[in-house]
Scaffold this motif. Structure first.
Motif, PDB file in Angstrom:
ATOM      1  N   PRO A  43       0.811  -1.232   0.000  1.00  0.00           N
ATOM      2  CA  PRO A  43       0.000   0.000   0.000  1.00  0.00           C
ATOM      3  C   PRO A  43       0.838   1.272   0.000  1.00  0.00           C
ATOM      4  N   ASP A  44       1.942   1.257   0.741  1.00  0.00           N
ATOM      5  CA  ASP A  44       2.806   2.440   0.798  1.00  0.00           C
ATOM      6  C   ASP A  44       4.107   2.208   0.035  1.00  0.00           C
ATOM      7  N   GLY A  45       4.067   1.302  -0.945  1.00  0.00           N
ATOM      8  CA  GLY A  45       5.276   0.949  -1.680  1.00  0.00           C
ATOM      9  C   GLY A  45       5.757   2.063  -2.595  1.00  0.00           C
ATOM     10  N   ARG A  46       7.048   2.075  -2.826  1.00  0.00           N
ATOM     11  CA  ARG A  46       7.676   2.993  -3.783  1.00  0.00           C
ATOM     12  C   ARG A  46       8.386   2.131  -4.814  1.00  0.00           C
ATOM     13  N   HIS A  47       7.962   2.232  -6.048  1.00  0.00           N
ATOM     14  CA  HIS A  47       8.421   1.339  -7.093  1.00  0.00           C
ATOM     15  C   HIS A  47       9.254   2.119  -8.116  1.00  0.00           C
ATOM     16  N   ILE A  48      10.167   1.415  -8.767  1.00  0.00           N
ATOM     17  CA  ILE A  48      11.091   2.045  -9.709  1.00  0.00           C
ATOM     18  C   ILE A  48      10.785   1.561 -11.126  1.00  0.00           C
ATOM     19  N   LEU A  49      10.728   2.503 -12.065  1.00  0.00           N
ATOM     20  CA  LEU A  49      10.496   2.194 -13.476  1.00  0.00           C
ATOM     21  C   LEU A  49      11.641   2.723 -14.325  1.00  0.00           C
ATOM     22  N   ARG A  50      11.954   1.977 -15.370  1.00  0.00           N
ATOM     23  CA  ARG A  50      12.819   2.480 -16.439  1.00  0.00           C
ATOM     24  C   ARG A  50      12.505   1.690 -17.701  1.00  0.00           C
ATOM     25  N   PRO A  51      12.749   2.247 -18.880  1.00  0.00           N
ATOM     26  CA  PRO A  51      12.504   1.486 -20.111  1.00  0.00           C
ATOM     27  C   PRO A  51      13.425   0.268 -20.196  1.00  0.00           C
ATOM     28  N   SER A  52      12.908  -0.825 -20.721  1.00  0.00           N
ATOM     29  CA  SER A  52      13.767  -1.979 -20.980  1.00  0.00           C
ATOM     30  C   SER A  52      14.800  -1.611 -22.040  1.00  0.00           C
ATOM     31  N   ARG A  53      15.967  -2.213 -21.931  1.00  0.00           N
ATOM     32  CA  ARG A  53      17.064  -1.889 -22.839  1.00  0.00           C
ATOM     33  C   ARG A  53      17.108  -2.865 -24.010  1.00  0.00           C
ATOM     34  N   PRO A  54      17.709  -2.454 -25.122  1.00  0.00           N
ATOM     35  CA  PRO A  54      17.742  -3.324 -26.308  1.00  0.00           C
ATOM     36  C   PRO A  54      18.413  -4.670 -26.061  1.00  0.00           C
ATOM     37  N   GLU A  57      18.163  -6.448 -23.389  1.00  0.00           N
ATOM     38  CA  GLU A  57      17.383  -7.228 -22.435  1.00  0.00           C
ATOM     39  C   GLU A  57      16.271  -7.976 -23.165  1.00  0.00           C
ATOM     40  N   THR A  58      15.777  -9.034 -22.533  1.00  0.00           N
ATOM     41  CA  THR A  58      14.720  -9.835 -23.143  1.00  0.00           C
ATOM     42  C   THR A  58      13.480  -8.988 -23.384  1.00  0.00           C
ATOM     43  N   GLN A  59      12.993  -9.006 -24.614  1.00  0.00           N
ATOM     44  CA  GLN A  59      11.761  -8.307 -24.967  1.00  0.00           C
ATOM     45  C   GLN A  59      10.645  -9.342 -25.066  1.00  0.00           C
ATOM     46  N   PHE A  60       9.706  -9.290 -24.130  1.00  0.00           N
ATOM     47  CA  PHE A  60       8.642 -10.282 -24.112  1.00  0.00           C
ATOM     48  C   PHE A  60       7.601 -10.009 -25.194  1.00  0.00           C
ATOM     49  N   GLN A  61       7.492  -8.754 -25.619  1.00  0.00           N
ATOM     50  CA  GLN A  61       6.643  -8.389 -26.744  1.00  0.00           C
ATOM     51  C   GLN A  61       7.280  -7.200 -27.446  1.00  0.00           C
ATOM     52  N   PRO A  62       7.072  -7.066 -28.746  1.00  0.00           N
ATOM     53  CA  PRO A  62       7.620  -5.899 -29.441  1.00  0.00           C
ATOM     54  C   PRO A  62       6.907  -4.626 -29.010  1.00  0.00           C
ATOM     55  N   ASP A  63       7.572  -3.499 -29.192  1.00  0.00           N
ATOM     56  CA  ASP A  63       6.951  -2.218 -28.868  1.00  0.00           C
ATOM     57  C   ASP A  63       5.751  -1.965 -29.775  1.00  0.00           C
ATOM     58  N   GLY A  64       4.839  -1.137 -29.279  1.00  0.00           N
ATOM     59  CA  GLY A  64       3.673  -0.770 -30.061  1.00  0.00           C
ATOM     60  C   GLY A  64       2.459  -1.579 -29.664  1.00  0.00           C
TER      61      GLY A  64
END
Length: 310
Positions: free
Chosen positions: A193-204, A206-213
């Motif tokens: 509930p009070d979590g602080r989460h970190i985001l960044r774009p996946s890098r080329p 790194e494993t891409q589970f689906q293509p962009d778009g």
């Protein structure tokens, strides 16, 4: 029973050698053959169960059976490299963590392919292979900071909002549907509930589970704190415009620390955390078991109320 078919005229000594080798460990070719057998069987059975639910053998129905088959195959990709005895081994870990239903499934397909399981049965117990992702570099584990400006911090409400906004425009995705949506909602309900989460774009690299778009949807790497305090890694597809609009609320030094953390394998991800959570909280069942496509109305809203976060 031998782990692989032998050419005609193979000597008895060679047969004994292969049998002995199957007890001490599988070669890379044997591993690849075993993995191919299981992944092929999983794809065929999951497709069959999705189209004909009455084929399910699991008492909880076809969705539970699909989940168990998918879970038991989770660590197989990339497990073809032989490992020293006692080191983490994706095949051994799969065998040792399988429940009764999954163990029966593995044995059936290994037996049908003529694969000797002595090596798996006699392997020493392994420790848990996946651990929480690193959030700070160390003196021995670090890299030159990569793209520190791309890191964002979000609270649980904001993370849930950007995930749902992305899902709303991702309906063409073949994985979109009531079961997938239900699991994501269950997952979001289990954020701290009070979590602080970190985001960044996946890098080329790194494993891409689906293509962009389509449009500005792309994959992100998220460090997520769950309701029990566990830190995990996830890879949501988000709208880059939504992420770009987030406030830059991370101190520059903290961004540099995160950017200097080198990649590593065996991080605890959402799927593994969910499996562990269901094991330790048997009364908290995810929606993939509770719902079927017929349980959901045209707006893809579950008719069954979700369980309260445990």
């Amino acid at each position: 029973m031998v782990p692989a078919s032998l050419p005609s005229g193979e000597s008895y000594r060679s047969v004994v050698h292969i049998r002995r080798r199957s007890r001490n460990g599988w070669s890379r070719d044997q591993r690849r053959a075993a993995i191919a057998v299981l992944l092929s069987a999983a794809m065929i059975e999951i497709r069959a169960l999705a189209s004909k639910p009455d084929r399910a053998r699991h008492p909880d129905g076809h969705l539970a059976e699909i989940r168990l088959i998918a879970d038991v195959c989770h660590n197989l990709p990339g497990a073809d490299q032989p490992q020293p005895i006692g080191e983490y081994d994706g095949l051994v870990y799969t065998w040792q963590t399988a429940n009764d239903f999954q163990q029966s499934w593995l044995r059936k397909h290994f037996a049908q392919a003529g694969i000797d399981t002595t090596f798996l049965e006699q392997a020493p117990r392994l420790p848990r292979p996946a651990t929480s992702p690193d959030t700070r570099p160390t003196w021995t584990q670090w890299q030159v900071p990569r793209d520190p400006a791309t890191f964002f911090a979000v609270d649980s409400s904001t993370l849930a909002d950007v995930v749902r906004r992305a899902r709303a425009v991702d309906r063409h995705d073949p994985t979109y549907g009531p079961v997938r949506t239900a699991f994501i909602e269950w997952f979001l309900d289990h954020l701290a509930p009070d979590g602080r989460h970190i985001l960044r774009p996946s890098r080329p690299d790194e494993t891409q589970f689906q293509p962009d778009g389509p449009n500005d949807l792309r994959q992100y790497r998220a460090l997520v704190t769950m309701s029990d305090g566990t830190l995990i890694v996830d890879h949501p597809r988000l709208r880059s415009s939504d992420v770009a609009a987030l406030p830059t609320n991370l101190h520059p030094l903290r961004r540099l620390q995160l950017a200097a953390v080198p990649p590593r394998r065996r991080e605890l991800d959402a799927s593994l955390w969910a499996r562990q959570h269901r094991t330790t909280h048997p009364d908290c069942r995810d929606w993939t078991v509770l719902n079927t496509p017929t349980d959901v109305d045209e707006a893809s809203q579950p008719l069954i109320e979700p369980p309260a976060p445990s």
